[in-house]
Scaffold this motif. Sequence first.
Motif, PDB file in Angstrom:
ATOM      1  N   CYS A   9       0.815  -1.112   0.054  1.00 36.40           N
ATOM      2  CA  CYS A   9       0.038   0.072   0.041  1.00 36.40           C
ATOM      3  C   CYS A   9       0.884   1.554  -0.120  1.00 36.40           C
ATOM      4  CB  CYS A   9      -0.968  -0.124   1.369  1.00 36.40           C
ATOM      5  SG  CYS A   9      -1.659  -1.754   1.583  1.00 36.40           S
ATOM      6  N   MET A  10       0.269   2.328  -0.408  1.00 34.77           N
ATOM      7  CA  MET A  10       0.916   3.823  -0.236  1.00 34.77           C
ATOM      8  C   MET A  10       2.215   3.707  -1.206  1.00 34.77           C
ATOM      9  SD  MET A  10       0.437   4.434   3.634  1.00 34.77           S
ATOM     10  CE  MET A  10       1.680   5.514   3.708  1.00 34.77           C
ATOM     11  N   GLU A  11       2.009   3.335  -2.520  1.00 35.62           N
ATOM     12  CA  GLU A  11       2.950   3.440  -3.396  1.00 35.62           C
ATOM     13  C   GLU A  11       3.618   4.634  -3.746  1.00 35.62           C
ATOM     14  OE1 GLU A  11       0.189   1.515  -4.162  1.00 35.62           O
ATOM     15  OE2 GLU A  11       0.836  -0.437  -3.753  1.00 35.62           O
ATOM     16  N   ASP A  12       2.790   5.741  -3.425  1.00 34.51           N
ATOM     17  CA  ASP A  12       3.283   7.438  -3.712  1.00 34.51           C
ATOM     18  C   ASP A  12       4.364   7.500  -2.717  1.00 34.51           C
ATOM     19  OD1 ASP A  12       1.493   7.277  -5.852  1.00 34.51           O
ATOM     20  OD2 ASP A  12       0.044   8.270  -4.627  1.00 34.51           O
ATOM     21  N   TYR A  13       4.875   6.826  -1.651  1.00 36.68           N
ATOM     22  CA  TYR A  13       5.476   7.112  -0.614  1.00 36.68           C
ATOM     23  C   TYR A  13       6.439   6.079  -0.515  1.00 36.68           C
ATOM     24  CZ  TYR A  13       2.140  10.534   0.833  1.00 36.68           C
ATOM     25  OH  TYR A  13       1.278  11.320   1.132  1.00 36.68           O
ATOM     26  N   PRO A  14       8.000   6.572  -0.681  1.00 34.99           N
ATOM     27  CA  PRO A  14       8.984   5.726  -0.934  1.00 34.99           C
ATOM     28  C   PRO A  14       9.331   5.208   0.668  1.00 34.99           C
ATOM     29  CG  PRO A  14       9.823   7.978  -1.200  1.00 34.99           C
ATOM     30  CD  PRO A  14       8.487   7.892  -1.244  1.00 34.99           C
ATOM     31  N   GLY A  15       9.105   5.593   1.522  1.00 33.32           N
ATOM     32  CA  GLY A  15       9.461   4.988   2.739  1.00 33.32           C
ATOM     33  C   GLY A  15       8.203   4.753   3.556  1.00 33.32           C
ATOM     34  N   ARG A  16       7.727   3.429   3.529  1.00 38.02           N
ATOM     35  CA  ARG A  16       6.590   3.010   4.047  1.00 38.02           C
ATOM     36  C   ARG A  16       7.084   2.052   5.301  1.00 38.02           C
ATOM     37  NH1 ARG A  16       4.540   0.237  -1.363  1.00 38.02           N
ATOM     38  NH2 ARG A  16       6.454   0.480  -2.162  1.00 38.02           N
ATOM     39  N   HIS A  17       6.085   2.425   6.170  1.00 34.45           N
ATOM     40  CA  HIS A  17       6.293   1.576   7.635  1.00 34.45           C
ATOM     41  C   HIS A  17       4.981   0.988   8.118  1.00 34.45           C
ATOM     42  CE1 HIS A  17      10.240   3.453   7.669  1.00 34.45           C
ATOM     43  NE2 HIS A  17       9.769   4.606   7.185  1.00 34.45           N
ATOM     44  N   GLY A  18       5.033  -0.006   8.700  1.00 29.49           N
ATOM     45  CA  GLY A  18       3.931  -0.553   8.995  1.00 29.49           C
ATOM     46  C   GLY A  18       3.644  -2.204   8.934  1.00 29.49           C
ATOM     47  N   TYR A  19       3.218  -3.003   9.650  1.00 29.06           N
ATOM     48  CA  TYR A  19       2.895  -4.433   9.198  1.00 29.06           C
ATOM     49  C   TYR A  19       1.722  -4.845   9.986  1.00 29.06           C
ATOM     50  CZ  TYR A  19       3.529  -9.419   8.616  1.00 29.06           C
ATOM     51  OH  TYR A  19       3.091 -10.638   8.208  1.00 29.06           O
ATOM     52  N   PRO A  20       0.713  -5.466   9.196  1.00 28.42           N
ATOM     53  CA  PRO A  20       1.074  -6.222   7.821  1.00 28.42           C
ATOM     54  C   PRO A  20       0.698  -5.180   6.870  1.00 28.42           C
ATOM     55  CG  PRO A  20      -1.222  -6.908   8.710  1.00 28.42           C
ATOM     56  CD  PRO A  20      -0.360  -6.083   9.909  1.00 28.42           C
ATOM     57  N   PHE A  21      -0.089  -4.044   6.993  1.00 28.60           N
ATOM     58  CA  PHE A  21      -0.052  -3.045   6.051  1.00 28.60           C
ATOM     59  C   PHE A  21       0.248  -1.899   6.329  1.00 28.60           C
ATOM     60  CE2 PHE A  21      -4.224  -5.497   5.917  1.00 28.60           C
ATOM     61  CZ  PHE A  21      -3.976  -6.333   4.591  1.00 28.60           C
ATOM     62  N   PRO A  22       1.415  -1.224   5.376  1.00 25.51           N
ATOM     63  CA  PRO A  22       2.175   0.168   5.700  1.00 25.51           C
ATOM     64  C   PRO A  22       1.186   1.138   5.957  1.00 25.51           C
ATOM     65  CG  PRO A  22       2.937  -1.020   3.874  1.00 25.51           C
ATOM     66  CD  PRO A  22       1.769  -1.795   4.092  1.00 25.51           C
ATOM     67  N   PHE A  23       1.161   1.752   7.270  1.00 29.05           N
ATOM     68  CA  PHE A  23       0.185   2.786   7.563  1.00 29.05           C
ATOM     69  C   PHE A  23       0.798   4.100   7.743  1.00 29.05           C
ATOM     70  CE2 PHE A  23       1.436   1.057  11.452  1.00 29.05           C
ATOM     71  CZ  PHE A  23       1.850   2.166  12.201  1.00 29.05           C
ATOM     72  N   LEU A  24       2.159   4.248   7.533  1.00 30.90           N
ATOM     73  CA  LEU A  24       2.996   5.604   7.659  1.00 30.90           C
ATOM     74  C   LEU A  24       3.893   5.906   6.555  1.00 30.90           C
ATOM     75  CD1 LEU A  24       3.396   7.655   9.564  1.00 30.90           C
ATOM     76  CD2 LEU A  24       5.211   6.256  10.676  1.00 30.90           C
ATOM     77  N   GLY A  25       3.776   6.878   5.817  1.00 31.03           N
ATOM     78  CA  GLY A  25       4.450   7.113   4.696  1.00 31.03           C
ATOM     79  C   GLY A  25       5.289   8.260   4.875  1.00 31.03           C
ATOM     80  N   VAL A  26       6.683   8.040   4.536  1.00 35.48           N
ATOM     81  CA  VAL A  26       7.447   9.289   4.621  1.00 35.48           C
ATOM     82  C   VAL A  26       8.305   9.247   3.272  1.00 35.48           C
ATOM     83  CG1 VAL A  26       7.782   9.027   7.190  1.00 35.48           C
ATOM     84  CG2 VAL A  26       9.512   7.762   5.523  1.00 35.48           C
ATOM     85  N   GLY A  27       8.878  10.420   3.143  1.00 33.75           N
ATOM     86  CA  GLY A  27       9.482  10.963   1.939  1.00 33.75           C
ATOM     87  C   GLY A  27       8.462  11.408   1.040  1.00 33.75           C
ATOM     88  N   GLY A  28       8.741  12.969   0.880  1.00 37.74           N
ATOM     89  CA  GLY A  28       7.631  13.674   0.199  1.00 37.74           C
ATOM     90  C   GLY A  28       6.640  14.066   1.280  1.00 37.74           C
ATOM     91  N   GLY A  29       6.900  14.132   2.379  1.00 41.59           N
ATOM     92  CA  GLY A  29       6.041  14.585   3.473  1.00 41.59           C
ATOM     93  C   GLY A  29       5.639  13.185   4.372  1.00 41.59           C
ATOM     94  N   LEU A  30       5.405  13.636   5.440  1.00 44.65           N
ATOM     95  CA  LEU A  30       4.646  12.553   6.363  1.00 44.65           C
ATOM     96  C   LEU A  30       3.140  12.371   6.226  1.00 44.65           C
ATOM     97  CD1 LEU A  30       5.513  10.696   8.829  1.00 44.65           C
ATOM     98  CD2 LEU A  30       4.480  12.667  10.567  1.00 44.65           C
ATOM     99  N   HIS A  31       2.652  11.028   5.784  1.00 44.54           N
ATOM    100  CA  HIS A  31       1.312  10.696   5.549  1.00 44.54           C
ATOM    101  C   HIS A  31       1.098   9.600   6.424  1.00 44.54           C
ATOM    102  CE1 HIS A  31      -2.391  10.327   3.450  1.00 44.54           C
ATOM    103  NE2 HIS A  31      -1.907   9.069   3.145  1.00 44.54           N
ATOM    104  N   LEU A  32      -0.225   9.567   7.100  1.00 49.64           N
ATOM    105  CA  LEU A  32      -0.695   8.442   7.985  1.00 49.64           C
ATOM    106  C   LEU A  32      -1.972   8.012   7.067  1.00 49.64           C
ATOM    107  CD1 LEU A  32      -0.720   7.054  10.494  1.00 49.64           C
ATOM    108  CD2 LEU A  32      -2.035   8.610  11.484  1.00 49.64           C
TER     109      LEU A  32
END
Length: 173
Positions: free
Chosen positions: A91-114
């Motif tokens: 999930c969240m392919e627009d963000y190069p830095g994805r964090h979370g398991y089993p689904f990434p819920f936190l995106g970084v890179g280009g701004g922080l996104h939850l």
Amino acid sequence: MSMEQWPSIAAVLRVMTGWFLIGIGLLNLGVEVDGGLSGAYLVFHLMLAAGGVLLLLRRRPAPGRAGSALAAALVLVAIVATAVPHTSGCCMEDYPGRHGYPFPFLGVGGGLHLAPLYLVADLIFWSCAGLLAVVALAGIERVLPERRTPVDLSRYHAYAEPSPRGENVGGLT
């Protein structure tokens, strides 16, 4: 609404949640069984089904306060620990830095996104994992030796003289 009804309301909510988790877990596995199953997707839905089964157990094993606190701490630590490493999850392919398991819920890179929806899914997943931890801790507590402090009862006599006031204190005078 009387106070006697509250335990039955909690039981109904528990049963409804259990059937919902089993239904969602097994239905989604059945729909994706034709080749769309990824590892995280499979683990997520199996955990949902297992959590539903645990909620439907008639006689649920319950640990003591320490076991419940430990299970809650494990859930919080798991959410934080799985949010730290970088993932290439679904999930969240627009963000190069994805964090979370089993689904990434936190995106970084280009701004922080939850992503709140994925965060809720991860919280449900880790709550079901916490239910498994509670059952495991209750099983461990059941086999542990008794931890009460022994009491010396040698100074008490089974048959004692009656109290001068005529009170019966069960032989403990």
